[in-house]
Design a protein around this motif. Structure first.
Motif, PDB file in Angstrom:
ATOM      1  N   UNK A  10       0.810  -1.177  -0.176  1.00 32.80           N
ATOM      2  CA  UNK A  10       0.013   0.043   0.095  1.00 32.80           C
ATOM      3  C   UNK A  10       1.101   1.349   0.036  1.00 32.80           C
ATOM      4  N   UNK A  11       1.827   1.481   0.855  1.00 30.42           N
ATOM      5  CA  UNK A  11       2.723   2.480   0.860  1.00 30.42           C
ATOM      6  C   UNK A  11       3.598   2.661  -0.480  1.00 30.42           C
ATOM      7  N   UNK A  12       3.935   1.621  -1.249  1.00 31.17           N
ATOM      8  CA  UNK A  12       4.539   1.794  -2.462  1.00 31.17           C
ATOM      9  C   UNK A  12       3.514   2.468  -3.406  1.00 31.17           C
ATOM     10  N   UNK A  13       2.306   1.746  -3.472  1.00 35.48           N
ATOM     11  CA  UNK A  13       1.480   2.261  -4.575  1.00 35.48           C
ATOM     12  C   UNK A  13       0.672   3.521  -4.171  1.00 35.48           C
ATOM     13  N   UNK A  14       0.673   4.004  -3.098  1.00 34.22           N
ATOM     14  CA  UNK A  14       0.061   5.345  -2.705  1.00 34.22           C
ATOM     15  C   UNK A  14       1.238   6.099  -3.084  1.00 34.22           C
ATOM     16  N   UNK A  15       2.345   5.847  -3.011  1.00 36.89           N
ATOM     17  CA  UNK A  15       3.784   6.618  -3.087  1.00 36.89           C
ATOM     18  C   UNK A  15       3.651   6.950  -4.735  1.00 36.89           C
ATOM     19  N   UNK A  16       3.468   5.785  -5.563  1.00 36.99           N
ATOM     20  CA  UNK A  16       3.458   5.851  -7.181  1.00 36.99           C
ATOM     21  C   UNK A  16       2.297   7.029  -7.615  1.00 36.99           C
ATOM     22  N   UNK A  17       1.029   6.907  -6.694  1.00 36.75           N
ATOM     23  CA  UNK A  17       0.101   7.683  -7.235  1.00 36.75           C
ATOM     24  C   UNK A  17       0.293   9.177  -6.801  1.00 36.75           C
ATOM     25  N   UNK A  18       1.402   9.270  -6.333  1.00 35.14           N
ATOM     26  CA  UNK A  18       1.557  10.893  -5.963  1.00 35.14           C
ATOM     27  C   UNK A  18       1.342  11.354  -4.600  1.00 35.14           C
TER      28      UNK A  18
END
Length: 252
Positions: free
Chosen positions: A21-29
């Motif tokens: 989740x942390x990585x995907x949220x980071x990728x989404x800005x």
């Protein structure tokens, strides 16, 4: 571009899910701070105010529900949306979280798109509220800290309306000492704590009558009184009418 306006506090004890989740949220800005339990999150919140909190429900040390209730006791977090992630899809669980005041929840398993869209929608709504609050007219609607304090107390009493909530329990719920609670209620309401709790119960009884309840025994039970006779005495002292007379007056 990341900035404080899109900061997210993620609270998740599952290392695999949390990392994903942390990585995907980071990728989404989004700017993500990941805490592994509620206590760690509370420490972070001492000096930080995220734009939104995304939290797992079932965690060791402190559950998501416990964290939410603690967070909502701080006025500065009133406008911070709180999303619960849960694998418990039971109706009872959903109702309990909504009654607590959680803004939304996502059932596991879920797609990241669902979480992203919910976060974006909350942020847009929050930005709109902030813009409106900057209007001079909105200042008229601002509530005082005193009002917030008593609204919280009333909410706790109503939530525990059928149980015999003690002064100690009430003080603990609002994070003040028993003596501080007693002093505040005496100062602003001119009654002691026990009387204040009883009056809230009686106001609740009146609201039930307004809603159509006409059975005095039921009113006593629903409002947390141990006996119908005691309820009737208290009700008459409070309204100058017996429950039956008050009900008859309303249904005429």
């Amino acid at each position: 571009m990341k900035n404080n306006k899109t900061s997210i506090l993620l609270v998740e004890d599952d290392l695999s899910l949390g990392q994903t989740l942390a990585e995907l949220l980071d990728v989404n800005g989004f700017e993500v701070t990941w805490c592994h339990n509620g206590e760690e999150a509370l420490k972070y919140l001492t000096n930080n105010e995220p734009s939104i909190i995304v939290c797992d429900l079932m965690m060791p040390v402190m559950t998501g529900e416990e964290l939410f209730l603690k967070v909502r006791n701080f006025r500065k977090f009133d406008s911070v949306p709180f999303i619960i992630i849960t694998a418990d899809v039971s109706f009872e669980s959903k109702i309990k979280q909504l009654q607590n005041g959680v803004n939304d929840f996502i059932n596991k398993p879920f797609k990241i798109q669902e979480l992203i869209l919910k976060i974006q929608n909350f942020l847009k709504y929050k930005e709109k509220l902030i813009t409106q609050s900057q209007s001079p007219v909105s200042n008229i609607k601002l509530k005082s800290r005193k009002s917030d304090f008593f609204e919280k107390i009333n909410e706790i009493i109503i939530k525990n309306i059928k149980s015999d909530i003690t002064i100690e329990q009430l003080a603990k719920e609002v994070y003040v000492s028993k003596s501080t609670l007693d002093k505040k209620i005496r100062k602003f309401k001119q009654v002691n704590v026990s009387t204040y709790i009883r009056e809230i119960r009686l106001d609740y009884a009146i609201s039930l009558i307004e809603a159509g309840e006409v059975n005095v025994d039921t009113l006593a039970i629903e409002c947390g009184f141990n006996s119908t006779s005691y309820f009737s005495v208290c009700f008459k002292n409070y309204t100058n009418l017996s429950p039956k007379k008050y009900i008859n007056q309303k249904i005429k």
